[in-house]
Write an enzyme that holds these catalytic residues in place. Sequence first.
Site, short mmCIF file in Angstrom:
data_model
loop_
_atom_site.label_atom_id
_atom_site.label_comp_id
_atom_site.label_asym_id
_atom_site.label_seq_id
_atom_site.Cartn_x
_atom_site.Cartn_y
_atom_site.Cartn_z
N HIS A 14 0.85 -1.21 0.00
CA HIS A 14 0.00 0.00 0.00
C HIS A 14 0.87 1.24 0.00
O HIS A 14 1.96 1.24 0.55
CB HIS A 14 -0.96 0.01 1.19
CG HIS A 14 -0.30 -0.20 2.52
ND1 HIS A 14 0.07 -1.45 2.98
CD2 HIS A 14 0.07 0.67 3.49
CE1 HIS A 14 0.62 -1.33 4.17
NE2 HIS A 14 0.65 -0.05 4.51
N PHE A 15 0.33 2.27 -0.62
CA PHE A 15 0.95 3.60 -0.60
C PHE A 15 0.07 4.51 0.25
O PHE A 15 -1.15 4.51 0.11
CB PHE A 15 1.09 4.17 -2.02
CG PHE A 15 2.21 3.53 -2.79
CD1 PHE A 15 2.03 2.30 -3.41
CD2 PHE A 15 3.46 4.13 -2.87
CE1 PHE A 15 3.08 1.69 -4.10
CE2 PHE A 15 4.51 3.53 -3.56
CZ PHE A 15 4.32 2.31 -4.17
N HIS A 16 0.72 5.29 1.12
CA HIS A 16 0.01 6.30 1.93
C HIS A 16 0.12 7.64 1.22
O HIS A 16 1.21 8.02 0.77
CB HIS A 16 0.70 6.49 3.28
CG HIS A 16 0.77 5.28 4.16
ND1 HIS A 16 -0.06 5.12 5.26
CD2 HIS A 16 1.59 4.19 4.17
CE1 HIS A 16 0.25 4.00 5.89
NE2 HIS A 16 1.25 3.41 5.24
P1 AMP Z 1 1.69 0.42 7.35
O1 AMP Z 1 2.24 0.76 8.71
O2 AMP Z 1 2.43 1.13 6.24
O3 AMP Z 1 1.58 -1.07 7.13
O4 AMP Z 1 0.25 1.05 7.31
C1 AMP Z 1 -0.93 0.34 7.51
C2 AMP Z 1 -2.04 1.37 7.58
O5 AMP Z 1 -3.27 0.72 7.46
C3 AMP Z 1 -2.07 2.17 8.90
O6 AMP Z 1 -1.97 3.56 8.60
C4 AMP Z 1 -3.42 1.81 9.50
O7 AMP Z 1 -4.02 2.91 10.14
C5 AMP Z 1 -4.21 1.39 8.28
N1 AMP Z 1 -5.29 0.44 8.50
C6 AMP Z 1 -5.26 -0.69 9.26
N2 AMP Z 1 -6.45 -1.34 9.17
C7 AMP Z 1 -7.22 -0.62 8.31
C8 AMP Z 1 -8.54 -0.77 7.81
N3 AMP Z 1 -9.32 -1.78 8.16
N4 AMP Z 1 -9.02 0.18 6.95
C9 AMP Z 1 -8.24 1.23 6.60
N5 AMP Z 1 -6.99 1.42 7.05
C10 AMP Z 1 -6.48 0.52 7.89
#
Ligand code: AMP
Length: 142
Positions: free
Chosen positions: A102-104
Amino acid sequence: MSYDDDNIFAKILRGEAPAYIVEEDAMSLTFMDLMPQSEGHTLIIPKESAQDILHVSSEALGHVIRQTQRVAKAVDEAFHPDGVMVAQLNRAPAGQTVFHLHFHVIPRWSGEAMPFMARDMADPIVLERHAEKIRKYLKNID
Ligand code: AMP
């Protein structure tokens, strides 16, 4: 580590978990981060089952990167932040917590703290309002 089909983003892609969806196309899904680091924090994922950037096809990656740029532009127009952060983490020691690539896209404002770990769950009504706001601008971005 191989791809685990039970991760939350795989469940969202299968429609088994809810999400505040901004846009969906043949190869990617764009939705609001449930625990946003700032207003408008959006995630872009490929539909391909890839745990991180090291395991994704170049075709899927190219598509997701183009979508990330569209989302960054839409978030910029929707929220008028001072800066826009694009982030992507690979494996737990780098901070990855969900093991589907995923990309933020995270709007940033001058003088604001920049945490990059767990925050509070956002209000569902606010998340839907933000998704709608970004959607409105995405329509006009190629
Ligand atoms: P990462 O630390 O890059 O793996 O980011 C994972 C992201 O996913 C975090 O910013 C979480 O807040 C987000 N996240 C976790 N569960 C969900 C969900 N069910 N829907 C949307 N975002 C989520």
